[in-house]
Write an enzyme that holds these catalytic residues in place. Structure first.
Site, short mmCIF file in Angstrom:
data_model
loop_
_atom_site.label_atom_id
_atom_site.label_comp_id
_atom_site.label_asym_id
_atom_site.label_seq_id
_atom_site.Cartn_x
_atom_site.Cartn_y
_atom_site.Cartn_z
N ARG A 83 0.92 -1.14 0.00
CA ARG A 83 0.03 -0.14 -0.09
C ARG A 83 1.05 1.19 -0.06
O ARG A 83 0.55 2.02 -0.62
CB ARG A 83 -1.03 -0.15 1.30
CG ARG A 83 -1.91 1.15 1.34
CD ARG A 83 -3.13 1.02 2.17
NE ARG A 83 -2.44 0.94 3.50
CZ ARG A 83 -3.23 1.05 4.71
NH1 ARG A 83 -4.69 0.74 4.60
NH2 ARG A 83 -2.72 0.97 6.05
N LYS A 185 -2.29 6.68 1.50
CA LYS A 185 -2.30 7.13 2.73
C LYS A 185 -1.45 8.23 2.90
O LYS A 185 -0.20 7.99 3.27
CB LYS A 185 -1.88 5.86 3.45
CG LYS A 185 -2.15 5.97 5.16
CD LYS A 185 -2.04 4.85 5.85
CE LYS A 185 -2.02 4.88 7.42
NZ LYS A 185 -3.64 5.10 7.72
N GLU A 221 -15.99 6.90 4.58
CA GLU A 221 -15.04 6.77 5.39
C GLU A 221 -15.80 7.33 6.78
O GLU A 221 -16.71 7.92 6.71
CB GLU A 221 -13.71 7.28 5.35
CG GLU A 221 -13.11 6.45 4.04
CD GLU A 221 -11.71 6.31 4.34
OE1 GLU A 221 -10.98 6.92 5.17
OE2 GLU A 221 -10.91 5.79 3.37
#
Length: 340
Positions: A83, A185, A221
């Protein structure tokens, strides 16, 4: 385990505590150096670093767990490595290789293993890998130099009194743009969420819920975590969107829901006006594993799921299964646990 640290494990929260050593590696002239462990927890960077001006940085979060037999578990670290590489590609940063990432994580955990909370305390060693663009820059373009680093800090059990359902409120703010950096992220996503989170807490909610930025009709989210709902007819459903961070915890729960609990699973649209299909709901991520959602405030409507005080039975089973795997008490699916 010969060293001792003066910590009351029972009162340990989720705060930064300086541990002994951290890993640091520099990218220059098109390649990464070997990296090293250092006692210095201060970074020395150019005032022109792209991380400071243009947000060229990304990070990860994972944990190390002390098992009953004294061994140390890492939970799916290769997924964090992959990721992070995807985040780097999105921001045109130098990628840190997966094998070197895992090797560095192991090295830092081993060097600080006396900081890992003992088995049975509910605590763990939080691991924070991060990368920043550095060097003498001023124009809007990718940096030529990068720093990759990993530090660790002991953290306590997220729920001091056991799993606790809490309430959330739908925000008018967007967390990320429709085809922006929501799936990476990166710090900018979190900076963008601070105001919405502050307003939610001022109204006595745990955090804000973000709807899809394009239509504002679907849940994306929950604060800094992913949403899931369990329907009354036995479906485990999580939102699917290009602007959602692909949570490693979420994908682990999807697998466990289907293969250990026998639920049907789906990633798809979760419409904010169709919450009555869900018997249970929760937010999931590395810090809490699962935060049970008691209710959601949407405009003037407040929707309660299973209970405002009790955790739903399937949510509890999923939590126990995943935490049991992380601490080595439940058999893990192949490849999910890496020993330090």
């Amino acid at each position: 385990m010969d060293k001792k640290v003066d910590i009351d494990w029972k009162t340990l929260g989720f705060d930064y505590i300086k541990t002994d050593l951290r890993f640091i590696s520099h990218y220059k002239d098109g390649k990464w150096d070997e990296g090293q462990l250092t006692e210095d927890n201060m970074l020395h960077i150019s005032e022109g670093s792209t991380a400071l001006h243009y947000g060229q940085q990304c990070f990860e979060g994972l944990k190390a767990y002390r098992c009953k037999d004294g061994s140390i578990n890492l939970f799916r670290p290769e997924e964090n490595a992959r990721r992070m590489m995807r985040s780097c590609r999105r921001l045109l940063m130098a990628e840190y290789p997966e094998d070197k990432f895992i090797e560095a994580v192991k090295k830092v955990v081993k060097a600080n293993e006396h900081w890992i909370p003992p088995y049975g305390t509910g605590g763990s060693l939080y691991i924070r890998p991060f990368m920043i663009g550095v060097g003498d820059n001023v124009g809007v373009k990718p940096a030529d130099e990068y720093i990759f680093s990993i530090f660790v800090t002991p953290v306590g059990a997220y729920f001091k009194g056991g799993l606790t359902p809490t309430n959330f409120v739908v925000s008018d703010y967007d967390r990320a743009a429709p085809v922006g950096t929501g799936a990476a992220k990166v710090g900018g996503n979190y900076a963008a969420s601070l105001l919405a989170g502050k307003k939610a807490k001022e109204r006595s909610f745990s955090d804000a819920i973000y709807l899809d930025p394009a239509t504002h009709t679907k849940i994306e989210e929950v604060g800094a975590a992913n949403f899931f709902g369990i329907t009354k007819d036995g479906w485990f459903i999580t939102p699917l969107s290009p602007s959602i961070l692909p949570s490693i915890t979420k994908y682990s729960l999807l697998w466990l829901a289907e293969n250990r609990l026998g639920l049907q699973v789906r990633e798809g649209d979760v419409y904010i006006d169709q919450l009555d299909q869900f018997a249970e709901a929760g937010a999931c991520g590395t810090a809490a594993v699962i935060s049970p959602i008691a209710g959601i405030q949407y405009g003037d409507d407040f929707h309660v799921f299973y209970s405002e005080t009790e955790v739903g039975p399937l949510t509890r089973k999923l939590y126990d299964e995943l935490v049991g795997i992380q601490y080595g008490d439940v058999e893990a699916p192949t490849g999910w646990i890496t020993k330090v």
